[in-house]
Design a protein around this motif. Structure first.
Motif, PDB file in Angstrom:
ATOM      1  N   PHE A  89       3.070  -2.534   5.614  1.00  0.00           N
ATOM      2  CA  PHE A  89       1.871  -1.788   6.023  1.00  0.00           C
ATOM      3  C   PHE A  89       2.255  -0.429   6.594  1.00  0.00           C
ATOM      4  O   PHE A  89       1.687   0.596   6.228  1.00  0.00           O
ATOM      5  CB  PHE A  89       1.073  -2.595   7.049  1.00  0.00           C
ATOM      6  N   GLU A  90       3.239  -0.395   7.499  1.00  0.00           N
ATOM      7  CA  GLU A  90       3.660   0.863   8.111  1.00  0.00           C
ATOM      8  C   GLU A  90       4.385   1.758   7.105  1.00  0.00           C
ATOM      9  O   GLU A  90       4.245   2.977   7.135  1.00  0.00           O
ATOM     10  CB  GLU A  90       4.580   0.583   9.308  1.00  0.00           C
ATOM     11  N   ARG A  91       5.123   1.157   6.199  1.00  0.00           N
ATOM     12  CA  ARG A  91       5.972   1.935   5.299  1.00  0.00           C
ATOM     13  C   ARG A  91       5.214   2.468   4.082  1.00  0.00           C
ATOM     14  O   ARG A  91       5.428   3.603   3.652  1.00  0.00           O
ATOM     15  CB  ARG A  91       7.136   1.051   4.832  1.00  0.00           C
ATOM     16  N   ASP A  92       4.317   1.651   3.512  1.00  0.00           N
ATOM     17  CA  ASP A  92       3.748   1.995   2.214  1.00  0.00           C
ATOM     18  C   ASP A  92       2.242   2.241   2.197  1.00  0.00           C
ATOM     19  O   ASP A  92       1.732   2.863   1.267  1.00  0.00           O
ATOM     20  CB  ASP A  92       4.056   0.876   1.201  1.00  0.00           C
ATOM     21  N   PHE A  93       1.516   1.720   3.184  1.00  0.00           N
ATOM     22  CA  PHE A  93       0.055   1.717   3.079  1.00  0.00           C
ATOM     23  C   PHE A  93      -0.523   3.125   2.966  1.00  0.00           C
ATOM     24  O   PHE A  93      -1.365   3.406   2.093  1.00  0.00           O
ATOM     25  CB  PHE A  93      -0.560   0.980   4.271  1.00  0.00           C
ATOM     26  N   ASP A  94      -0.109   4.036   3.845  1.00  0.00           N
ATOM     27  CA  ASP A  94      -0.649   5.399   3.811  1.00  0.00           C
ATOM     28  C   ASP A  94      -0.359   6.091   2.486  1.00  0.00           C
ATOM     29  O   ASP A  94      -1.193   6.836   1.956  1.00  0.00           O
ATOM     30  CB  ASP A  94      -0.084   6.230   4.969  1.00  0.00           C
ATOM     31  N   ASN A  95       0.821   5.844   1.935  1.00  0.00           N
ATOM     32  CA  ASN A  95       1.157   6.448   0.643  1.00  0.00           C
ATOM     33  C   ASN A  95       0.295   5.873  -0.479  1.00  0.00           C
ATOM     34  O   ASN A  95      -0.093   6.591  -1.408  1.00  0.00           O
ATOM     35  CB  ASN A  95       2.636   6.226   0.316  1.00  0.00           C
TER      36      ASN A  95
END
Length: 273
Positions: free
Chosen positions: A33-39
């Motif tokens: 969630f922290e690593r990929d969600f925004d992207n």
């Protein structure tokens, strides 16, 4: 002496605090969630591939009915939708999001319940006006008049429950339950029933469902029949021959008797895509 030693062990166990796994502590740094969600949010096609819905639909669903918790609510919704969309193992989702398997096992049913509550008002009631609107959509999109829905059953693979015997075993060689659904002309669900034994088949699952019972017992009000090509034709559901047994409950003297026909068996694949 034995009782004293047992009490001492109990006190030590009560005072002991389980050490949190270091891998899980990295959730807020390396978790999916922290690593990929925004992207993924910035790339709508990738977001849809992973969650089977648009970013706007995700945000709307998130804002409807979720409570605060130690794990971000958006992360809970994201991991649940990814699990449902991909059909992967819970332990794989737990590893990606850096959340314990036990917590994921509790989170997914909770989020599914919240989704059901949040979207409970999205499916129209099965009344006369709603049926007419659906029939108009079939007529406009597929040139198929008087059809109020397409019904079919789906094998949903499950791990066999203990002591179930062959109740959930299907002819394809695995254990499953039946997802029975009716869709409108735009492939949107208008009715869902899940949980019937696969060994029962689509026909029996339909007869046991709410809508099946209403049809069989004559409790559902249908629109007045239309005149099509000079023939008085009722409104109906389109289905495959797996529902032929249910059809026989409505029609007893052959195809020309259309007045009581509610399930119509037809080979037109474009009405059931």
């Amino acid at each position: 002496m034995y009782l004293a030693a047992k009490e001492l062990r109990k006190q030590k166990k009560t005072g002991r605090r389980a050490k949190t796994n270091n891998y899980l502590l990295m959730r807020n740094v390396n978790g999916r969630f922290e690593r990929d969600f925004d992207n993924m949010v910035k790339t709508p096609t990738v977001f849809f591939e992973n969650f089977h819905m648009s970013v706007s639909n995700f945000e709307d669903l998130f804002l409807r009915n979720f409570r605060l918790d130690a794990i971000p609510l958006e992360a809970k919704l994201a991991l649940t939708l990814e699990y449902l969309a991909c059909g992967t193992f819970q332990r794989h989702v737990a590893s990606c999001y850096h959340i314990s398997k036990q917590h994921v096992g509790v989170t997914i049913p909770e989020v599914c319940d919240a989704i059901c509550v949040a979207l409970s008002g999205e499916i129209e009631a099965w009344d006369v006006e709603a049926m007419k609107r659906r029939a108009q959509e079939f007529q406009g999109l597929w040139q198929f008049p008087n059809c109020i829905g397409a019904i079919d059953g789906k094998h949903v693979a499950i791990k066999a429950p203990p002591h179930c015997g062959s109740a959930f075993y299907n002819y394809k060689g695995f254990h499953s339950i039946i997802l029975l659904a009716i869709c409108d002309a735009s492939c949107r669900f208008t009715f869902i029933d899940v949980g019937a034994y696969k060994s029962e088949g689509d026909m029996k699952a339909f007869s046991k469902s709410w809508i099946g019972r209403e049809l069989l017992e004559g409790g559902m009000e249908f629109p007045e029949d239309n005149m099509l090509g000079g023939v008085r034709t009722p409104y109906f559901l389109v289905a495959d021959d797996a529902f032929l047994g249910c059809l026989m409950l409505f029609v007893s003297s052959g195809f020309p008797v259309l007045k009581t026909r509610k399930v119509f068996i037809i080979p037109r694949w474009f009405c059931r895509q």
